[in-house]
Design a protein around this motif. Structure first.
Motif, PDB file in Angstrom:
ATOM      1  N   UNK B   7     -10.470  17.392  -3.249  1.00 22.62           N
ATOM      2  CA  UNK B   7     -10.922  16.314  -2.382  1.00 22.62           C
ATOM      3  C   UNK B   7     -11.225  16.769  -0.974  1.00 22.62           C
ATOM      4  N   UNK B   9     -10.798  16.733   2.798  1.00 22.86           N
ATOM      5  CA  UNK B   9      -9.482  16.606   3.437  1.00 22.86           C
ATOM      6  C   UNK B   9      -9.356  15.379   4.323  1.00 22.86           C
ATOM      7  N   UNK B  10      -8.225  14.803   4.245  1.00 30.64           N
ATOM      8  CA  UNK B  10      -7.779  13.830   5.229  1.00 30.64           C
ATOM      9  C   UNK B  10      -8.851  12.894   5.776  1.00 30.64           C
ATOM     10  N   UNK B  13      -7.134   7.478   7.015  1.00 27.00           N
ATOM     11  CA  UNK B  13      -6.777   6.237   6.351  1.00 27.00           C
ATOM     12  C   UNK B  13      -7.578   5.057   6.901  1.00 27.00           C
ATOM     13  N   UNK B  58      -3.930   1.362   2.489  1.00 24.35           N
ATOM     14  CA  UNK B  58      -2.479   1.199   2.505  1.00 24.35           C
ATOM     15  C   UNK B  58      -2.096   0.825   3.931  1.00 24.35           C
ATOM     16  N   UNK B  59      -1.380  -0.281   4.098  1.00 25.96           N
ATOM     17  CA  UNK B  59      -1.031  -0.711   5.463  1.00 25.96           C
ATOM     18  C   UNK B  59      -0.253   0.372   6.206  1.00 25.96           C
ATOM     19  N   UNK B  60      -0.517   0.512   7.455  1.00 24.98           N
ATOM     20  CA  UNK B  60       0.237   1.436   8.300  1.00 24.98           C
ATOM     21  C   UNK B  60       1.586   0.803   8.630  1.00 24.98           C
ATOM     22  N   UNK B  61       2.626   1.474   8.122  1.00 29.06           N
ATOM     23  CA  UNK B  61       3.952   0.881   8.263  1.00 29.06           C
ATOM     24  C   UNK B  61       4.437   0.861   9.701  1.00 29.06           C
ATOM     25  N   UNK B  62       4.029   1.829  10.452  1.00 25.07           N
ATOM     26  CA  UNK B  62       4.486   1.866  11.848  1.00 25.07           C
ATOM     27  C   UNK B  62       3.969   0.629  12.566  1.00 25.07           C
ATOM     28  N   UNK B  63       2.703   0.370  12.387  1.00 24.63           N
ATOM     29  CA  UNK B  63       2.113  -0.796  13.051  1.00 24.63           C
ATOM     30  C   UNK B  63       2.790  -2.070  12.562  1.00 24.63           C
TER      31      UNK B  63
END
Lengths: 345, 345
Positions: B7, B9-10, B13, B58-63
DNA sequence: TTGAAAGCGGTACCAG
DNA sequence: CTGGTACCGCTTTCAA
């Protein structure tokens, strides 16, 4: 009855704003002090330090990582049941190696386990959701869904043990083929001709490769490979006992056993003793790992030493490199093994 | 050589903003769909779902956790070395109990270890920094610095095992006094009079209480308590061997041993065998835990069964209750134990 | 049922 | 060396 430190509950954590107010400076300056920036006057620095101390301030990591894109923590994921995880000394030693390297960089290692499908789904969300900066993946089985998803999501990953299919993911591995080869060659050189093997799981690189080494060594020594002399286990002691029973039943004339893990070898020893076969007189036994139990069996186990702590360290280093150089490509590293001769041969 | 899934790369998100754009709705609506709010039209819902799927969002958990104040993950902290953690089956079973409960609520369990001082400092920052919603603390030793700091910082904590000093922290414990009492009473009833004990660490509740139960039982039976019959271990097999040697040296006439863990009892059995003392003929042995090894020793071990999975489950429940009802006060729960009679007595 | 907008607690750039 | 401020990505009123 008084109990000490019956603190008032949850006085909400102070924020950087409050620290700034208490210290009589701006948020920016507090941030600089917290992060050790050199461009702060001594006066400001000590005022902030005092305020931090007084208020018991701890930076909110969510807020920080929202902007820095880092969490300063790494995940170790073990796709294995708790019981195997906790029973196999391999994991303990690997973890020790890893955590040493990470601790030096002030990175927190968090251990995650996943078994069931729903757990794995949650785990994947957790890992791709920004909780961690990178993933060390141990004891993965056939399916590369997780590491590939992670890679796709841009989460750095390093596997422990080579993947069994052609996926381009970085890994550290021990020279399982070479180690197994050495073990079996040694047995043959000792004059053993009916060398059985208790192999590992066929969905794990370590399982496949140790079997391959066994085969190769027999081939080189012109000893025929026989299916009847091969029986798989899953690296646990119990599976070793089971396999040994099957093998003895099938080939009562076997004169040596190469087990793909020390735990399985220990199980085999136990069964051999039960059936009054002397070791190494009637049957020679070689294990794999050189874990602590290799010295506690009777007789002590001849085995293949893997540099397990080193293995953990190298995984951690590889992951760190990958984070520093995201376009560094796939890395592969194979560590040498060594034959350790003890009483069981 | 082509490798599958190489794939790019990066690719960073996707954010909720991009999902909103792709679905032709606002961020707010996307958020509602993600969080399962009922007040969304079917049309909007499916548009969002598709966009999420397509972009691999995928939701950003930090936010998220910055605003919700939750992380949906719980920490299990073990203040113990990797080697003991991974060697003692107690942990594996406890973890199983906990993770079951947490999994039902879709909470991720993360395991953290800490040994050195610097590691403990980092761990504390991690725990108070908002990475997790609550802490399960296992195998804590004398010092209650960590749980008290957590409590002070408003982080819910539950201890496994009662604290040895009067700190007001919730805990789940096994009835160690009662269990030890039952074990020793049983030995005395069998006619044993010189009952030794391999006790646990004096900085752990389990260690102190099992010794207390031993003493109490002797007192009730009018058997004198003798210091010479007591030697401590640290719950490991090795320490059990060590202690057994010391005890035999000191009191060659002992006729029974109560070990505060099965692992130590197993070590004791081994030493007794080495010194040609028959079990239970010359010396009767009782362990504690009823862990898996109790059935693998020869003879099998009489022991005190602790409901270990249950223990883990109750800890998790207690923690969840504490999070739901932050002002619920300190909770305490003691679980019953049970004598299991096997061949060693 | 939907969207606009105000934060959540930090970091880091830009002026001064 | 310091302060002001624009975000980071998400949730959650508040109005429409």
């Amino acid at each position: 009855m008084t109990e000490i430190d019956d603190v008032e509950l949850a006085r909400s954590q102070p924020t950087i704003e409050q620290v700034a107010a208490a210290a009589g400076v701006s948020r920016a300056t507090v941030s600089r002090v917290i992060n050790g920036s050199p461009k702060v006057s001594d006066g400001a620095r000590s005022a902030v330090s005092n305020a931090v101390e007084e208020l018991g301030y701890v930076p909110n990591r969510a807020a920080r990582s929202l902007v820095t894109r880092r969490t300063d923590s790494m995940a170790l994921v073990v796709e294995e049941s708790e019981s195997r995880l906790f029973a196999d000394p391999f994991f303990a030693r690997t973890v020790r190696g890893m955590s040493g390297v990470l601790a030096d960089r002030d990175l927190q290692l968090v251990l995650l386990m996943a078994q069931s499908t729903s757990e794995r789904a949650r785990l994947k969300r957790y890992l791709t959701g920004g909780h961690i900066d990178g993933v060390l993946l141990l004891s993965h089985h056939g399916d590369y869904e997780l590491p590939l998803s992670l890679k796709r999501a841009g989460v750095p990953v390093v596997l422990g043990g080579r993947p069994t299919s052609r996926v381009s993911i970085s890994y550290v591995d021990a020279d399982n083929v070479g180690g197994a080869h050495d073990a079996v060659t040694f047995l043959v050189e000792q004059g053993r001709r009916r060398v059985a093997t208790i192999s590992g799981p066929s969905d794990m690189g370590a399982g496949v490769d140790r079997l391959r080494g066994y085969r190769a060594a027999l081939g080189e020594a012109n000893v025929a490979y026989e299916e009847g002399l091969v029986h798989p286990g899953d690296f646990t002691r119990e599976s070793g006992e089971e396999a040994m029973k099957v093998l003895l039943e099938r080939r009562p004339d076997l004169d040596a056993v190469f087990a793909a893990s020390d735990l399985m070898a220990a199980g085999a020893l136990r069964v051999l003793k039960e059936q009054d076969r002397s070791v190494p007189g009637d049957v020679a036994v070689v294990g794999f790992d050189d874990s602590a139990i290799a010295r506690t069996t009777d007789p002590q186990l001849t085995t293949i030493r893997q540099p397990v702590e080193h293995f953990g360290r190298e995984m951690a280093h590889m992951l760190l490199r990958q984070i520093e150089t995201p376009d560094g490509g796939v890395q592969k590293l194979v560590l040498e093994t060594e034959l350790v001769i003890r009483g069981s041969t």
